[in-house]
Motif scaffolding. Structure first.
Motif, PDB file in Angstrom:
ATOM      1  N   LEU A 144       1.286   4.999  -6.013  1.00  0.00           N
ATOM      2  CA  LEU A 144       0.930   4.624  -4.639  1.00  0.00           C
ATOM      3  C   LEU A 144       0.623   5.867  -3.813  1.00  0.00           C
ATOM      4  N   ARG A 145       1.483   6.893  -3.897  1.00  0.00           N
ATOM      5  CA  ARG A 145       1.236   8.123  -3.129  1.00  0.00           C
ATOM      6  C   ARG A 145      -0.035   8.814  -3.600  1.00  0.00           C
ATOM      7  N   LYS A 146      -0.301   8.731  -4.904  1.00  0.00           N
ATOM      8  CA  LYS A 146      -1.524   9.350  -5.427  1.00  0.00           C
ATOM      9  C   LYS A 146      -2.762   8.642  -4.863  1.00  0.00           C
ATOM     10  N   MET A 147      -2.681   7.329  -4.715  1.00  0.00           N
ATOM     11  CA  MET A 147      -3.802   6.578  -4.145  1.00  0.00           C
ATOM     12  C   MET A 147      -3.944   6.863  -2.657  1.00  0.00           C
ATOM     13  N   ILE A 148      -2.823   7.028  -1.964  1.00  0.00           N
ATOM     14  CA  ILE A 148      -2.891   7.336  -0.528  1.00  0.00           C
ATOM     15  C   ILE A 148      -3.484   8.716  -0.306  1.00  0.00           C
ATOM     16  N   GLU A 149      -3.132   9.677  -1.146  1.00  0.00           N
ATOM     17  CA  GLU A 149      -3.637  11.043  -0.997  1.00  0.00           C
ATOM     18  C   GLU A 149      -5.135  11.125  -1.222  1.00  0.00           C
ATOM     19  N   GLY A 205     -18.714  10.890  -6.878  1.00  0.00           N
ATOM     20  CA  GLY A 205     -18.353  12.293  -6.797  1.00  0.00           C
ATOM     21  C   GLY A 205     -17.274  12.639  -7.787  1.00  0.00           C
ATOM     22  N   GLU A 206     -16.327  13.469  -7.353  1.00  0.00           N
ATOM     23  CA  GLU A 206     -15.244  13.900  -8.224  1.00  0.00           C
ATOM     24  C   GLU A 206     -13.955  13.143  -7.960  1.00  0.00           C
ATOM     25  N   ASN A 207     -13.890  12.378  -6.914  1.00  0.00           N
ATOM     26  CA  ASN A 207     -12.674  11.642  -6.567  1.00  0.00           C
ATOM     27  C   ASN A 207     -12.775  10.230  -7.120  1.00  0.00           C
ATOM     28  N   PHE A 208     -12.063   9.968  -8.198  1.00  0.00           N
ATOM     29  CA  PHE A 208     -12.099   8.647  -8.818  1.00  0.00           C
ATOM     30  C   PHE A 208     -10.738   7.956  -8.697  1.00  0.00           C
ATOM     31  N   ILE A 209     -10.003   8.305  -7.654  1.00  0.00           N
ATOM     32  CA  ILE A 209      -8.734   7.646  -7.347  1.00  0.00           C
ATOM     33  C   ILE A 209      -8.986   6.682  -6.196  1.00  0.00           C
ATOM     34  N   ALA A 210      -8.797   5.404  -6.443  1.00  0.00           N
ATOM     35  CA  ALA A 210      -9.057   4.393  -5.412  1.00  0.00           C
ATOM     36  C   ALA A 210      -7.934   4.385  -4.393  1.00  0.00           C
ATOM     37  N   GLY A 211      -8.259   3.967  -3.192  1.00  0.00           N
ATOM     38  CA  GLY A 211      -7.251   3.815  -2.157  1.00  0.00           C
ATOM     39  C   GLY A 211      -6.454   2.535  -2.350  1.00  0.00           C
ATOM     40  N   PRO A 212      -5.234   2.472  -1.795  1.00  0.00           N
ATOM     41  CA  PRO A 212      -4.396   1.285  -1.990  1.00  0.00           C
ATOM     42  C   PRO A 212      -4.822   0.141  -1.084  1.00  0.00           C
ATOM     43  N   ASN A 213      -4.403  -1.056  -1.448  1.00  0.00           N
ATOM     44  CA  ASN A 213      -4.572  -2.232  -0.600  1.00  0.00           C
ATOM     45  C   ASN A 213      -3.224  -2.934  -0.480  1.00  0.00           C
ATOM     46  N   VAL A 214      -3.214  -4.088   0.142  1.00  0.00           N
ATOM     47  CA  VAL A 214      -1.952  -4.779   0.379  1.00  0.00           C
ATOM     48  C   VAL A 214      -1.304  -5.204  -0.940  1.00  0.00           C
ATOM     49  N   ALA A 215      -2.114  -5.521  -1.958  1.00  0.00           N
ATOM     50  CA  ALA A 215      -1.547  -5.884  -3.261  1.00  0.00           C
ATOM     51  C   ALA A 215      -0.813  -4.708  -3.884  1.00  0.00           C
TER      52      ALA A 215
END
Length: 775
Positions: free
Chosen positions: A495-500, A511-521
């Motif tokens: 979760l913290r990795k997705m928030i960052e 681009g180079e950022n392939f970490i998706a942001g979190p959602n309510v699920a």
């Protein structure tokens, strides 16, 4: 007509139609009607024959345009004093160049409803199909009355062309099948779609009309699109009836085999989409272990058809004929193989659940035999089967991974229709999440490896395989289901990795950022992990963190429900907490949820089981403070004012709270009893609680309880209105004790029921004996 219909778009279309009609009148006055109806290759006269006609207009505007067209035809007939049909019950029709209405005009109305998501669109579509069919019938009747064999051939041909133009086409019925196929009412959608497909099949079986009708009737039969639309309706998987899902999957496969048989016409031959819809229908049967076998059989059938066509083409066979043309359109694609992966995952999940239940049963048996197995589930060790193999779904997951690897191989050799996408990887991740449990702590590691593979592929340039928020949620879910000491920490790590990453969950990764942001699920899954470990404060912190995003990731009803359940669970199972504090926290969060619901937040609302859960927790907790009675009374009133139906258990919990908290609960008990009787929910357990409830040395004693029972209950039998709303007759107070005892001993199946009422019979019998002695 223009002044009556107000929408601007309709006025514009109607004016264009009228101007075109006046401008072309002089050019077409000497042309036959047949050419006016269908035009020629270089003269496309009617604007609504354009597929993009009024595509941006609402269905109401297109309806008004068609009504204006009918009114214009009536006005033209009145001006020319042309004899028309009896239009009192049917739309107007006459044989002249001024009559331009045809089935395509009706088709535009049907398509407008198909594009919209308005409720009642299928019913409106059936209404306009009915109008079109009556219009066609009226035209045939007028033709038979106004034309004879002696009529001029040109006039007869022109009149027949008008009649044929009003015949409903297969496209009209296809749109109607599509309307029902996208309807949310599953109980009738498939039935109604089948009704219109059957009509097309009956038309095809009936053949063309004889005699004079042969020039008025074009052959009508379903095409491949008709069957595909019906297969879409069957494969949606709405509802929870497993038997119905299987029946629809079997029907879909029967239709597919018919379309491939020699008896079927070439126009209904299946395509890749047809196979994919049948595959989807089978994957809706989530409780069938035979799903992967069915799916793989269909996939292999597609590959055989594709192989036969390629080999025939390589040998120089003429594949331009119709018998080969349909095989060109059948080839497994990405969706085909992804559905095959899902089929293996279904079987893997079923076997994993069965294996887990078996292992827990063995573990419980060992505990009862005193073999030294520790009670904590974290120390339960998985035991292999007699043959030394753990049949926990791992073998099926390996087969699913093999299909994904096969997709990569096909993509590497240049198959454009087969690609390794995020959908395939997410399907595989969801399968590993289903296998994760307290006996399989290694599963989340496999999920993480698969996620890292997706990120590596995306960094190498294959952005179609880049993970999305569903991918990360599957990994978090796998960790949460293991119920290990570090499972919640690993969930929060991701979760913290997705928030960052600082990226919204809906944004496309690039681009180079392939970490998706979190959602309510994502947050809800982390809350589940903390809930499994009994950490109610951390569950609450997750909700507060979502609330602090200022609407970026707002909590939903499920989030509030998890917090409330976490505090209830903490109240009942945490021996180190302050009694009564956790149930008060649950009550405060329920109050917050109801307050937000009243602020017109339609996305929020309580679940029906939250109210009785708080009442039960307040009744079962060891706390005895008067705040519990306040919580119970407030929750009970909120339960009554909600949209849910209150049940008899709510009265029992409220009565238990009053008897436990109050030393002299006479007034409260009387109030609860009277309201329970008014609502018709007086149950045997309520009477048993009233007579055998907790007693106090000072205040509510056993003698006072007996006196209160005598005052409130009176003599038996009780009025039937007191229990009129109890759906289960076993909960009703029994009045004929001798009959009940005889029934209880008549069958071994009723012994458990008899034991449930033994306390009630004893209380009733003692009360009856005392009343007789006093008399």
């Amino acid at each position: 007509a223009t002044s009556y219909y107000s929408p601007t778009s309709f006025k514009t279309q109607a004016q264009i139609y009228w101007n075109d009609r006046q401008n072309h009148r002089t050019k077409t006055i000497n042309r036959p009607v047949a050419s006016l109806l269908f035009g020629t290759k270089h003269d496309f006269r009617r604007s609504w024959h354009d597929p993009e006609f009024m595509q941006d207009s609402s269905p109401e505007d297109v309806e008004k345009w068609l009504l204006f067209l009918m009114q214009s035809a009536r006005k033209d007939a009145d001006d020319k004093r042309i004899i028309t049909n009896d239009s009192s019950n049917n739309p107007i029709v006459y044989f002249d160049e001024g009559f331009t209405i045809d089935a395509t005009a009706y088709l535009r109305v049907l398509e407008a409803y198909a594009r919209s998501e308005l409720p009642g669109s299928p019913q409106k579509g059936e209404y306009w199909i009915g109008v079109l069919e009556r219009h066609y019938s009226a035209a045939k009747e007028l033709f038979k009355k106004r034309t004879t064999a002696a009529s001029k051939s040109q006039q007869r041909e022109d009149a027949a062309a008008i009649v044929r133009s009003l015949q409903p086409t297969v496209e009209c019925y296809n749109v109607l099948i599509k309307l029902w196929g996208h309807n949310s009412k599953d109980l009738i959608s498939v039935v109604r779609a089948r009704r219109w497909l059957t009509k097309l099949e009956d038309e095809a079986m009936g053949g063309s009309a004889d005699g004079s009708d042969s020039i008025l009737h074009s052959p009508l039969a379903p095409n491949a699109r008709s069957y595909d639309l019906y297969l879409h309706s069957c494969s949606r998987g709405l509802g929870k009836q497993h038997k119905l899902h299987r029946e629809r999957a079997e029907e879909s496969e029967r239709i597919l085999h018919y379309r491939m048989s020699d008896d079927a016409p070439l126009a209904v031959r299946p395509t890749t989409e047809s196979f994919n819809l049948v595959l989807r229908a089978w994957t809706r049967c989530r409780r069938e272990e035979s799903v992967p076998d069915r799916v793989m059989e269909l996939v292999l059938s597609m590959e055989r058809i594709q192989r036969d066509f390629l080999m025939a083409e390589e040998k120089g066979t003429d594949v331009s004929g119709e018998e080969w043309c349909w095989k060109r359109k059948v080839a497994p694609d990405t969706r085909t193989y992804t559905t095959a992966i899902d089929g293996w995952i279904i079987k893997a999940g079923l076997k994993a659940n069965k294996w887990r239940s078996q292992q827990l049963r063995i573990s419980n048996t060992n505990k009862q035999r005193g073999r030294g197995v520790r009670d904590d589930h974290r120390y339960i060790q998985a035991m292999p089967d007699a043959c030394g193999v753990q049949d926990d779904g791992t073998e099926e997951m390996e087969k699913a991974e093999t299909i994904l690897k096969y997709i990569h191989d096909l993509e590497s050799i240049g198959h454009a229709d087969v690609n390794a996408t995020v959908v395939g990887y997410n399907t595989l991740l969801s399968g590993w999440a289903r296998l994760a449990n307290e006996l399989r702590p290694d599963v989340p590691l496999k999920s993480e490896k698969l996620l890292h593979d997706m990120i590596a592929l995306a960094q190498e340039g294959n952005e179609n395989a880049a993970p999305d928020v569903i991918s990360f949620n599957a990994v978090i879910k796998a960790w949460g289901r293991t119920k290990r000491q570090n499972s919640a920490d690993r969930c929060e790590y991701w979760l913290r990795k997705m928030i960052e990453s600082g990226r919204p969950a809906e944004d496309k990764l690039s681009g180079e950022n392939f970490i998706a942001g979190p959602n309510v699920a994502t947050y809800n899954l982390c809350m589940d992990a903390h809930f499994e470990l009994g950490d109610a404060p951390r569950v609450q912190d997750m909700l507060i963190e979502m609330d602090a995003t200022n609407g970026l990731i707002p909590p939903n009803s499920e989030s509030f429900s998890k917090v409330i359940r976490a505090w209830i669970n903490d109240e009942l199972n945490n021996p180190y907490g302050l009694p009564g504090s956790s149930v008060e926290n649950a009550w405060r969060w329920l109050d917050e949820l109801l307050q937000r619901e009243k602020k017109d937040d339609s996305d929020l609302g309580p679940a029906p089981e939250l109210f009785p859960a708080i009442l039960k927790a307040a009744a079962k907790t060891s706390a005895c403070g008067e705040n519990l009675l306040t919580i119970g009374q407030w929750t009970f009133r909120a339960y009554e004012e909600s949209r849910f139906t209150i049940d008899h258990l709510a009265y029992i919990w409220l009565l238990e709270i009053a008897l436990k908290v109050l030393a002299s609960p006479d007034a409260e008990v009387t109030s609860v009893f009277e309201q329970c009787c008014r609502d018709g929910l007086l149950s045997s357990k309520f009477v048993r609680t009233l007579s055998d409830g907790p007693f106090h040395e000072d205040g509510w004693s056993k003698e006072k309880s007996e006196w209160m029972c005598k005052e409130l209950l009176g003599d038996t039998p009780f009025p039937t209105a007191w229990s009129r709303n109890l759906k289960d007759k076993r909960h009703q107070p029994c009045f004929d004790f001798e009959k009940e005892e005889n029934c209880a001993t008549s069958s071994s199946n009723n012994k458990r029921k008899a034991g449930a009422y033994s306390n009630t019979r004893t209380s009733f019998r003692q009360l009856r004996d005392r009343q007789n002695a006093e008399r």
